[in-house]
Design a protein around this motif. Sequence first.
Motif, PDB file in Angstrom:
ATOM      1  N   PRO A   1       0.836  -1.205   0.000  1.00 44.54           N
ATOM      2  CA  PRO A   1       0.000   0.000   0.000  1.00 44.54           C
ATOM      3  C   PRO A   1       0.872   1.257   0.000  1.00 44.54           C
ATOM      4  O   PRO A   1       1.924   1.304   0.649  1.00 44.54           O
ATOM      5  CB  PRO A   1      -0.813  -0.119   1.282  1.00 44.54           C
ATOM      6  N   ARG A   2       0.421   2.253  -0.743  1.00 39.49           N
ATOM      7  CA  ARG A   2       1.154   3.508  -0.831  1.00 39.49           C
ATOM      8  C   ARG A   2       0.600   4.493   0.181  1.00 39.49           C
ATOM      9  O   ARG A   2      -0.576   4.481   0.512  1.00 39.49           O
ATOM     10  CB  ARG A   2       1.017   4.084  -2.231  1.00 39.49           C
ATOM     11  N   GLY A   3       1.462   5.358   0.624  1.00 36.91           N
ATOM     12  CA  GLY A   3       1.040   6.405   1.553  1.00 36.91           C
ATOM     13  C   GLY A   3       0.237   7.479   0.825  1.00 36.91           C
ATOM     14  O   GLY A   3       0.328   7.628  -0.390  1.00 36.91           O
ATOM     15  N   SER A   4      -0.547   8.210   1.573  1.00 40.66           N
ATOM     16  CA  SER A   4      -1.377   9.250   1.003  1.00 40.66           C
ATOM     17  C   SER A   4      -0.684  10.595   1.094  1.00 40.66           C
ATOM     18  O   SER A   4      -0.138  10.967   2.146  1.00 40.66           O
ATOM     19  CB  SER A   4      -2.711   9.304   1.764  1.00 40.66           C
ATOM     20  N   LYS A   5      -0.670  11.358   0.025  1.00 39.98           N
ATOM     21  CA  LYS A   5      -0.099  12.703   0.061  1.00 39.98           C
ATOM     22  C   LYS A   5      -0.952  13.610   0.946  1.00 39.98           C
ATOM     23  O   LYS A   5      -0.440  14.499   1.625  1.00 39.98           O
ATOM     24  CB  LYS A   5      -0.023  13.287  -1.351  1.00 39.98           C
ATOM     25  N   LEU A   6      -2.236  13.388   0.953  1.00 35.85           N
ATOM     26  CA  LEU A   6      -3.137  14.212   1.747  1.00 35.85           C
ATOM     27  C   LEU A   6      -2.844  14.025   3.236  1.00 35.85           C
ATOM     28  O   LEU A   6      -2.709  14.988   3.983  1.00 35.85           O
ATOM     29  CB  LEU A   6      -4.584  13.848   1.456  1.00 35.85           C
ATOM     30  N   ARG A   7      -2.727  12.821   3.662  1.00 33.95           N
ATOM     31  CA  ARG A   7      -2.472  12.559   5.090  1.00 33.95           C
ATOM     32  C   ARG A   7      -1.117  13.088   5.531  1.00 33.95           C
ATOM     33  O   ARG A   7      -0.958  13.573   6.627  1.00 33.95           O
ATOM     34  CB  ARG A   7      -2.567  11.076   5.388  1.00 33.95           C
ATOM     35  N   SER A   8      -0.105  12.999   4.664  1.00 38.94           N
ATOM     36  CA  SER A   8       1.207  13.475   5.069  1.00 38.94           C
ATOM     37  C   SER A   8       1.240  14.992   5.173  1.00 38.94           C
ATOM     38  O   SER A   8       1.977  15.548   5.971  1.00 38.94           O
ATOM     39  CB  SER A   8       2.271  12.996   4.086  1.00 38.94           C
ATOM     40  N   SER A   9       0.400  15.702   4.399  1.00 37.15           N
ATOM     41  CA  SER A   9       0.382  17.172   4.482  1.00 37.15           C
ATOM     42  C   SER A   9      -0.393  17.658   5.702  1.00 37.15           C
ATOM     43  O   SER A   9      -0.162  18.749   6.188  1.00 37.15           O
ATOM     44  CB  SER A   9      -0.206  17.771   3.212  1.00 37.15           C
TER      45      SER A   9
END
Length: 63
Positions: free
Chosen positions: A52-60
């Motif tokens: 699974p890939r990480g979310s750009k939204l969650r990291s921001s």
Amino acid sequence: MLKGRTLMNLIELRSQGHSYHEISKLAGVSRNTVAKYVRDGAMCETKPPRAPRGSKLRSSIRR
């Protein structure tokens, strides 16, 4: 794209000594299609699941 039983039938007929032309008549597909799938028959195994890939939204949001 050929799948499952049709693909296995192509490979099985080729291993029995049938020509690409004969197989294409029996299966109702192009001779070139038969050659392609028989040649790449070893590659018909399923691919391993992707991580699974990480979310750009969650990291921001975390910043």
